[in-house]
Each structure stands twice: as structure tokens, then as C-alpha cells.
Design an enzyme around this catalytic site. Structure first.
Site, PDB file in Angstrom:
ATOM      1  N   ASP A  21      37.249  34.634  44.449  1.00 13.20           N
ATOM      2  CA  ASP A  21      36.831  33.291  44.053  1.00 13.20           C
ATOM      3  C   ASP A  21      35.552  32.874  44.788  1.00 13.20           C
ATOM      4  O   ASP A  21      34.586  32.438  44.169  1.00 13.20           O
ATOM      5  CB  ASP A  21      37.946  32.286  44.368  1.00 13.20           C
ATOM      6  CG  ASP A  21      39.264  32.711  43.758  1.00 13.20           C
ATOM      7  OD1 ASP A  21      39.516  32.359  42.613  1.00 13.20           O
ATOM      8  OD2 ASP A  21      40.028  33.408  44.459  1.00 13.20           O
ATOM      9  N   GLU A 278      37.430  39.975  40.565  1.00 16.85           N
ATOM     10  CA  GLU A 278      36.394  39.618  39.588  1.00 16.85           C
ATOM     11  C   GLU A 278      34.984  39.881  40.083  1.00 16.85           C
ATOM     12  O   GLU A 278      34.163  40.436  39.360  1.00 16.85           O
ATOM     13  CB  GLU A 278      36.527  38.142  39.195  1.00 16.85           C
ATOM     14  CG  GLU A 278      35.474  37.696  38.188  1.00 16.85           C
ATOM     15  CD  GLU A 278      35.752  36.346  37.580  1.00 16.85           C
ATOM     16  OE1 GLU A 278      36.943  36.031  37.394  1.00 16.85           O
ATOM     17  OE2 GLU A 278      34.798  35.606  37.276  1.00 16.85           O
TER      18      GLU A 278
END
Length: 388
Positions: A21, A278
Site C-alpha cells: 500500500d 501490488e
């Protein structure tokens, strides 16, 4: 930190997935500030984790400026003097501080409010990207990064590919990389692999394959959760930064965590990258090398649907044989199937040249949906024009 300015963008990030994140949010904040000249305030709840990828961060400061981004410590008590600017972004569906939400609700003309979602290759986001959601008298827009022209695009600095090529054109770049980190000098015809994953019971099987590999294999492991799955195989003194272990064709070296520039260079330096989450998932694609994605596990195996959606899109231009092999490699690694994984590794080896060529072309294909930062700026501009 300035108390108010009409042009500020406030980005809020809670650290959930260790570095994913904050990794994505930090890159986005810097790109918006430095390439699109936006005034960015980045609010982060977990500074110690942030510091692992941003070593210059001072943990004692409630606010500081790094690389043209104002960084604020978002703790239980949000600064009372805060005033909204032009844009408010909830990164990855984090909830805004109560004080911020109350302030927005009292404004006659609130800032543009965006919920920046997680990246996915699933096609359903095409119909949801940019949709508004009424929150009392406020409107929140859902912004979906993705691979299609109907999505919000992908996070990628405008000069990244030229910077990568400039770095790779340096003579003996791999030699320099190893020397700077106290690693063994590269051997001729050595296969370099980076390994940055969550815990995975199939990892020992993969290392067993590399021990029997026909050419030397160098596996570079950033110190962290990956090693939890290798402690039964590696001596305890190896499972820390600076650790080294050699068996058969395989040499393992454990390296310390690094900033994002250093991690990009690690990916560029390697022939094959195993990445997770990610941020590193996208950076492996921009490295233009074959890679393997360890996706963040979700309840009810929802992550496997995302994995399948990406691997189907990623393998579209491959031969049928390589496409099947890559898709099975992704799936069996994430399902922790050691026996199948061994066979998958041997199969992709027989198609290695084709995969390397596909990986070189993939970044331009993936960017068909455009650049995330640019798309955000254009979206905000359009909304402001509508409100004028």
C-alpha cells in the site's frame, strides 16, 4: 505542514500489506508532485514501515518534506489545523479520519473525493471505473487502476523505461550492483533470480530445482517473510541480511531491504523475478523480464480469480505452449503445489527465449490503458470544470 492551500491534494494511506500500500502510494505521490507539479500531502499511519522503503524518513517528525512531497504522520489525533485542498484520495479504500470527513460534510464546495482501488486485470472494473457514490451531500468517485483503455491505467513514471535502459547500458552493471552490496561477483552464464514473496510452502521445491539447474543460479532474497518458508532448509545464520548459502548449482544471498530505486535495479539486474503484492508486481512487469507473481491471499480464494484474470491477459501474445506453462506456473505457485511447480519450472525453461521476448514487449502492451497519474490529473480537471 502548510495549514491550507486551495491546490493541495491529500492522499491518505493505511499500511496493511507491509510495503504494498505505502509502496504504491509513495510512488504515486512523488510522480504527481514531480511530473505533474501537483502540491501533494501524503498522510501515513505507519512511519516505521514506510521508512524501510524511504530511509530518509525521520520517525520523530509529525510532518516533513521529502522529494517534493509533504508527509504527515496520520495517527489517532489528526491535526486540528488541517484544511482541505483541491483533492482528497483514500488509497485502497482506507477510511478518512473522522475530523476530515466532518470537515468535508460542512463544506458547501468540498474537494474532489476519490477512492483509489487496488489494481486488477478483471474486466468488470471497466464498467465501474469513475462511477460516483453519494455520501450524504458528498460525492465519492471510484478510481480503478487497470490494463484496459476503460480503466484508470497503471502507475509508471514517464521516464522509467529510458532510465532502465540507460542503467542497463552501463558496462558490467551486474558486477557493479553486486560489488556495491558486498555480494559475490557474478559468474559467466549465471542465471540471476530475485525472490520477494510471502510465506509459501512450495518454495523449497523451487530451490531444489535450482540446485540441479544446468547453469549456476544466483538467488537474491530481500530479508523478510520469504525466509520464514526456508528456515527448515537454510541454516539460521543464513536467514538474515548478509547470509549466504551454496548447494549444487544454487547460491543464495540474503540482502537487506532497500529503497524503491534500489529495488528497481535489483529487478533490472535479474533474469527472473518472483514478486508479491501490488507494487513489486507492477515493477517486475516494467523490468521487462520473465516473472512470477505471488498475489496477496484473500478470503474465499478471491485472489485466484484476480491471478487468473491477469495471467490470461499477460499470456495472450504467447504461444499456446508457453501460455499454458506460465498460467500453470502462476497458479501452482500460489496454490503451493510443490510437485507441479517443479514440472512447471522445467517446462518454462524449454520456452525461455520466447518468454524473454514477450517480457520485453509486454510493458508497452500493458500500458494501453494509459498512465495512472496522468489519468488522475485529467479526471480531476474534468470534475473541476464540471463544478465551475
Amino acid at each position: 505542514m502548510p495549514q491550507t492551500t486551495d491546490s493541495f491534494w491529500d492522499i491518505f494511506c493505511t499500511v496493511v500489506d507491509n510495503y504494498g500500500d505505502i509502496g504504491v502510494t509513495w510512488r504515486l505521490a512523488r510522480q504527481l508532485a514531480n511530473e505533474y507539479h501537483q502540491a501533494i500531502r501524503l498522510w501515513v499511519d505507519d512511519l516505521p514501515t514506510f521508512q524501510r522503503i524511504c530511509p530518509s524518513l525521520d520517525l520523530t517528525l509529525a510532518e516533513q518534506q521529502i522529494d517534493n512531497v509533504l508527509i504527515g504522520h496520520w495517527n489517532a489525533t489528526f491535526p486540528a489545523q488541517w484544511q482541505p485542498g483541491q483533492v482528497v484520495i483514500e488509497a485502497f479504500a482506507c477510511e478518512l479520519p473522522t475530523e476530515v470527513l466532518q470537515t468535508l460534510q460542512q463544506m458547501q464546495t468540498p474537494p474532489i473525493w476519490l477512492n483509489l482501488e487496488y489494481l486488477t486485470a478483471e474486466s468488470w472494473i471497466d464498467g465501474c471505473h469513475g462511477l460516483p457514490s453519494r455520501q450524504q451531500h458528498l460525492t465519492k468517485f471510484f478510481f480503478f487502476p487497470g490494463f484496459s483503455a476503460q480503466s484508470g491505467g497503471l502507475l509508471c513514471e514517464n521516464n522509467l523505461f529510458s532510465e532502465r535502459e540507460r542503467w542497463l547500458q552501463q558496462p558490467d552493471y551486474r558486477q557493479q550492483f553486486c560489488h556495491a552490496r558486498g555480494l559475490l561477483a557474478p559468474q559467466d552464464n549465471e542465471l540471476f533470480i530475485s525472490l520477494f514473496s510471502y510465506e509459501n510452502q512450495a518454495l523449497p521445491a523451487l530451490l531444489a530445482c535450482w540446485q540441479q539447474h544446468p547453469i549456476p543460479v544466483r538467488c537474491l532474497i530481500p530479508a523478510g517473510r520469504t525466509l520464514n518458508s526456508l528456515r527448515a532448509l537454510l541454516p539460521a545464520e543464513v536467514c538474515q541480511a548478509g547470509g549466504r548459502w551454496q548447494q549444487g548449482s544454487l547460491t543464495v544471498e540474503v540482502i537487506p531491504m532497500t529503497d524503491q530505486t534500489g529495488y528497481d535495479q535489483l529487478l533490472w539486474c535479474c533474469d527472473f523475478n518472483i514478486v508479491r503484492g501490488e507494487d513489486s508486481f507492477l515493477r517486475a512487469q516494467w523490468a521487462a523480464r520473465p516473472f512470477l507473481w505471488h498475489i496477496y491471499p484473500q478470503e474465499d480464494a478471491a485472489h485466484l480469480e484476480k491471478l487468473e484474470a491477469f495471467s490470461a491477459r499477460y499470456s495472450q501474445t504467447m504461444s499456446a505452449e508457453l501460455a499454458q506453462a506460465v498460467r500453470e506456473l502462476f497458479m501452482h505457485f500460489n496454490q503451493e503445489h510443490p510437485d507441479e511447480l517443479k514440472q512447471n519450472w522445467l517446462t518454462v525453461q524449454s520456452h525461455w527465449s520466447e518468454w524473454q521476448q514477450q517480457a520485453q514487449h509486454w510493458p508497452q502492451t500493458a500500458l494501453a490503458g494509459g498512465n495512472l497519474a496522468s489519468q488522475l490529473v485529467q479526471f480531476v480537471k474534468k470534475q473541476l470544470e464540471c463544478c465551475a
